[in-house]
Design a protein around this motif. Structure first.
Motif, PDB file in Angstrom:
ATOM      1  N   VAL A 437       0.852  -1.189   0.000  1.00 17.15           N
ATOM      2  CA  VAL A 437       0.000   0.000   0.000  1.00 17.15           C
ATOM      3  C   VAL A 437       0.888   1.239   0.000  1.00 17.15           C
ATOM      4  O   VAL A 437       1.890   1.285   0.724  1.00 17.15           O
ATOM      5  N   ASN A 438       0.507   2.223  -0.818  1.00 15.84           N
ATOM      6  CA  ASN A 438       1.231   3.498  -0.789  1.00 15.84           C
ATOM      7  C   ASN A 438       0.251   4.616  -0.445  1.00 15.84           C
ATOM      8  O   ASN A 438      -0.902   4.376  -0.118  1.00 15.84           O
ATOM      9  N   ASP A 439       0.739   5.859  -0.525  1.00 13.56           N
ATOM     10  CA  ASP A 439      -0.115   6.999  -0.222  1.00 13.56           C
ATOM     11  C   ASP A 439      -0.029   8.002  -1.363  1.00 13.56           C
ATOM     12  O   ASP A 439       0.777   7.861  -2.291  1.00 13.56           O
ATOM     13  N   MET A 440      -0.855   9.034  -1.297  1.00 17.38           N
ATOM     14  CA  MET A 440      -0.929  10.011  -2.381  1.00 17.38           C
ATOM     15  C   MET A 440       0.377  10.761  -2.586  1.00 17.38           C
ATOM     16  O   MET A 440       0.629  11.283  -3.675  1.00 17.38           O
ATOM     17  N   TYR A 441       1.193  10.849  -1.536  1.00 18.03           N
ATOM     18  CA  TYR A 441       2.372  11.707  -1.594  1.00 18.03           C
ATOM     19  C   TYR A 441       3.674  10.918  -1.650  1.00 18.03           C
ATOM     20  O   TYR A 441       4.749  11.471  -1.445  1.00 18.03           O
ATOM     21  N   SER A 442       3.584   9.607  -1.917  1.00 15.50           N
ATOM     22  CA  SER A 442       4.763   8.751  -2.067  1.00 15.50           C
ATOM     23  C   SER A 442       5.683   8.838  -0.857  1.00 15.50           C
ATOM     24  O   SER A 442       6.907   8.866  -0.981  1.00 15.50           O
ATOM     25  N   SER A 443       5.080   8.870   0.322  1.00 19.53           N
ATOM     26  CA  SER A 443       5.888   8.963   1.537  1.00 19.53           C
ATOM     27  C   SER A 443       6.050   7.626   2.237  1.00 19.53           C
ATOM     28  O   SER A 443       6.791   7.538   3.214  1.00 19.53           O
ATOM     29  N   ALA A 444       5.380   6.571   1.745  1.00 24.37           N
ATOM     30  CA  ALA A 444       5.453   5.300   2.451  1.00 24.37           C
ATOM     31  C   ALA A 444       5.118   4.146   1.528  1.00 24.37           C
ATOM     32  O   ALA A 444       4.385   4.294   0.549  1.00 24.37           O
ATOM     33  N   ILE A 445       5.684   2.995   1.844  1.00 27.82           N
ATOM     34  CA  ILE A 445       5.258   1.705   1.304  1.00 27.82           C
ATOM     35  C   ILE A 445       4.923   0.836   2.500  1.00 27.82           C
ATOM     36  O   ILE A 445       5.778   0.590   3.360  1.00 27.82           O
ATOM     37  N   LEU A 446       3.682   0.397   2.594  1.00 28.27           N
ATOM     38  CA  LEU A 446       3.211  -0.423   3.700  1.00 28.27           C
ATOM     39  C   LEU A 446       3.019  -1.854   3.214  1.00 28.27           C
ATOM     40  O   LEU A 446       2.629  -2.085   2.072  1.00 28.27           O
ATOM     41  N   ILE A 447       3.289  -2.817   4.078  1.00 35.84           N
ATOM     42  CA  ILE A 447       3.295  -4.226   3.692  1.00 35.84           C
ATOM     43  C   ILE A 447       2.357  -5.004   4.612  1.00 35.84           C
ATOM     44  O   ILE A 447       2.402  -4.842   5.836  1.00 35.84           O
ATOM     45  N   TYR A 448       1.520  -5.865   4.007  1.00 40.14           N
ATOM     46  CA  TYR A 448       0.523  -6.625   4.762  1.00 40.14           C
ATOM     47  C   TYR A 448       0.492  -8.073   4.286  1.00 40.14           C
ATOM     48  O   TYR A 448       0.807  -8.370   3.130  1.00 40.14           O
ATOM     49  N   ARG A 449       0.088  -8.955   5.195  1.00 40.70           N
ATOM     50  CA  ARG A 449      -0.114 -10.364   4.865  1.00 40.70           C
ATOM     51  C   ARG A 449      -1.444 -10.811   5.452  1.00 40.70           C
ATOM     52  O   ARG A 449      -2.068 -10.083   6.216  1.00 40.70           O
ATOM     53  N   TRP A 450      -1.874 -12.004   5.095  1.00 40.77           N
ATOM     54  CA  TRP A 450      -3.124 -12.558   5.626  1.00 40.77           C
ATOM     55  C   TRP A 450      -2.865 -13.870   6.360  1.00 40.77           C
ATOM     56  O   TRP A 450      -1.979 -14.648   5.984  1.00 40.77           O
ATOM     57  N   ASN A 451      -3.635 -14.088   7.402  1.00 46.71           N
ATOM     58  CA  ASN A 451      -3.720 -15.391   8.070  1.00 46.71           C
ATOM     59  C   ASN A 451      -5.194 -15.614   8.380  1.00 46.71           C
ATOM     60  O   ASN A 451      -5.714 -15.173   9.412  1.00 46.71           O
ATOM     61  N   PHE A 465       8.137   0.979   4.853  1.00 46.42           N
ATOM     62  CA  PHE A 465       9.204   1.924   4.542  1.00 46.42           C
ATOM     63  C   PHE A 465       8.569   3.317   4.562  1.00 46.42           C
ATOM     64  O   PHE A 465       7.639   3.576   3.806  1.00 46.42           O
ATOM     65  N   ILE A 466       9.051   4.183   5.434  1.00 49.87           N
ATOM     66  CA  ILE A 466       8.447   5.499   5.606  1.00 49.87           C
ATOM     67  C   ILE A 466       9.534   6.559   5.548  1.00 49.87           C
ATOM     68  O   ILE A 466      10.574   6.437   6.194  1.00 49.87           O
ATOM     69  N   LYS A 467       9.310   7.605   4.766  1.00 52.41           N
ATOM     70  CA  LYS A 467      10.263   8.696   4.687  1.00 52.41           C
ATOM     71  C   LYS A 467      10.418   9.355   6.044  1.00 52.41           C
ATOM     72  O   LYS A 467       9.462   9.461   6.809  1.00 52.41           O
ATOM     73  N   PRO A 468      11.632   9.873   6.395  1.00 51.91           N
ATOM     74  CA  PRO A 468      12.818   9.833   5.548  1.00 51.91           C
ATOM     75  C   PRO A 468      13.678   8.601   5.745  1.00 51.91           C
ATOM     76  O   PRO A 468      14.253   8.074   4.812  1.00 51.91           O
ATOM     77  N   VAL A 469      13.788   8.083   6.994  1.00 51.14           N
ATOM     78  CA  VAL A 469      14.737   6.991   7.215  1.00 51.14           C
ATOM     79  C   VAL A 469      14.169   5.908   8.118  1.00 51.14           C
ATOM     80  O   VAL A 469      14.902   5.112   8.667  1.00 51.14           O
TER      81      VAL A 469
END
Length: 487
Positions: A437-451, A465-469
């Protein structure tokens, strides 16, 4: 710079992070199917009961149902298009029949309260300071009016209905407070409009038959949504999570309802019982209380736990979620608004569905499951698609449920921290379904799984992964033992 911690060890190297992120980007880029020369497709909608010119508004923070069954919704923001915006929406028997005009733009927004009589609609709204070049009818820069705006109730239209002394660009606004807070409750009794003003801790009263002339006010701490009972007494939800009863002149009458953990809306039925929406995730249902000297709970409407009961996240009749509105008509049909987004449902008193409308997507990009292209995932909603549907008047999709559970996973960035999440990508990695999943401003990549065995339809937060570090990984599949690693 970025960093990552190996899930099964303590390696922490910038090179590892960059390689991992590069691999992610390459994988996402080159597994997108390339299609050329494709034609003969049909265009449709997913997630909203829309036509070319109508749609269900994206929020209903204020809600009211009149005796005829006409439902009114109010929200602070609805996105505009060539046919306007719908901060105020009007619905009847499952049809979208109208919208308040001029509710958006020029520093105007909607609100969290709404009511109506046979002639007018009354909307809680906000008008912020305007550009002096806009002319009359706007507060000066740096000033915000919190108002009640009056609209015609469909006769001849739903445009602003001006009155003597009214302000705003069309003279339809009654200023309740300046630089305070939103009007939080509206109700009408005997041609008087009662207004919750939490900024002054008062209930203010205006004459609906005399240009909304001021009648008076009385004190109540933190007033919120309000409703009159059949005896002409006013019930008030207060921020203390209790519901209090007052006479019309503000005298406390003693009865207090404290049996709802998170009361968000209320209405009085035709038997003079008090229906209170309890949005606490333990309940997610409407609780029914007797209107007596000592109110007691005499019933409920909806399944306890709502959409998170049973198979968590699965949408079913009477499985509500974060209720924002409840209403009732002269036939005792019960109307419930669930969120986030909008699920507006009408049920008979016995719980049989009459109709429902959806507004589940806003700024969204959805994706197919590579192993089942009939299933489509947005950032927090799941749909199934019928590709054989060619009738534009027949909905070609079904709502399956939500993948978001902010109560079990309060740290889920789709719920907080990362604003304006929008895009979703579904990939199968070593056979496992993974969502990015990302956001409108390219500030993050979020990762999800299912169980599915432990969480049903809920997507489990697994990394970010979230800006800046900042890099976050959830290192254990167990919710109780889950930890966040910050480097």
């Amino acid at each position: 710079e970025m960093c990552i911690r190996d899930r099964y060890g303590d390696k922490s190297m910038r090179q590892h992070a960059l390689v991992s992120l590069l691999a992610l980007i390459i994988y996402c880029t080159y597994t997108i199917p390339k299609v050329s020369g494709f034609s003969g497709y049909n265009l449709s909608w997913v997630g909203n009961n829309s036509t070319a010119t109508t749609w269900t508004q994206i929020g209903m923070d204020g809600f009211y149902v009149d005796p005829s069954g006409r439902a009114y919704g109010n929200t602070y923001w609805d996105e505009c298009g060539p046919f306007g915006c719908r901060e105020v929406g009007i619905y009847y028997q499952g049809q979208i029949i109208g919208k308040g005009e001029g509710t958006h733009g020029w520093n105007r927004g909607g609100g969290i309260a709404i009511t109506a009589d046979n002639k007018y609609i009354y909307q809680g709204m906000v008008q912020s300071g305007g550009n002096p070049e806009w002319g009359k009818g706007y507060p000066p820069p740096g000033t915000t009016w919190y108002c009640v705006r009056r609209f015609f109730n469909g006769v001849p239209n739903y445009s602003g209905a001006s009155f003597e002394g009214g302000l705003g660009y069309d003279g339809s606004m009654l200023i309740v407070n300046v630089n305070g807070s939103q009007v939080s409750g509206l109700a009408i009794y005997n041609n008087e409009l009662y207004v919750s003003d939490p900024s002054s801790n008062t209930i203010k009263i205006y004459d609906t038959q005399n240009n909304l002339a001021y009648v008076g006010m009385w004190s109540v701490a933190n007033p919120g949504p309000i409703a009159f009972d059949k005896d002409g007494n006013l019930w008030v939800i207060r921020s203390s999570s209790t519901v209090h009863k007052y006479s019309r002149n503000g005298s406390p009458l003693g009865p207090i309802i404290s049996g709802a953990l998170k009361p968000t809306a209320l209405v009085v039925d035709n038997s003079n019982n008090i229906l209170v929406a309890d949005a606490d995730p333990t309940y997610n249902q409407v609780k029914i209380f007797s209107n007596t000297a000592t109110p007691t709970q005499i019933g409920t409407f909806g399944v306890q736990g709502g959409i998170y009961s049973g198979e968590s996240g699965k949408f079913r009749d009477l499985h509500f979620n974060a209720i924002t509105g409840v209403g009732i008509d002269a036939k005792d049909n019960i109307y419930v608004v669930s969120s986030p987004g909008v699920i507006l449902e009408s049920y008979t008193p016995k719980g049989t569905l009459n109709w429902r409308l959806f507004a589940l997507l806003f700024v969204d990009e959805a994706d197919w499951d590579p192993e089942n292209e009939n299933m489509i995932y947005s950032k927090n909603q799941i749909f199934s698609i019928n590709y054989n549907s060619t009738n534009p008047n027949v909905q070609a999709w079904d709502y399956i449920g939500t993948s978001l559970n902010p109560y079990k996973y309060p740290e889920d960035f789709r719920w907080q921290t990362v604003t304006s999440v929008s895009g979703a990508w579904i990939r199968r990695i070593q056979g496992r379904k993974i969502m990015f999943v990302n956001d409108m401003y390219s500030s993050a990549i979020l990762i999800y799984r299912w169980n599915e065995e432990t969480d049903g339809l809920i997507a489990i937060p697994s990394g970010a992964f979230i800006k800046p570090v900042t890099c976050l990984l959830y290192t254990s599949p167990s919710p109780r033992d889950r930890q966040k690693s910050r480097m």
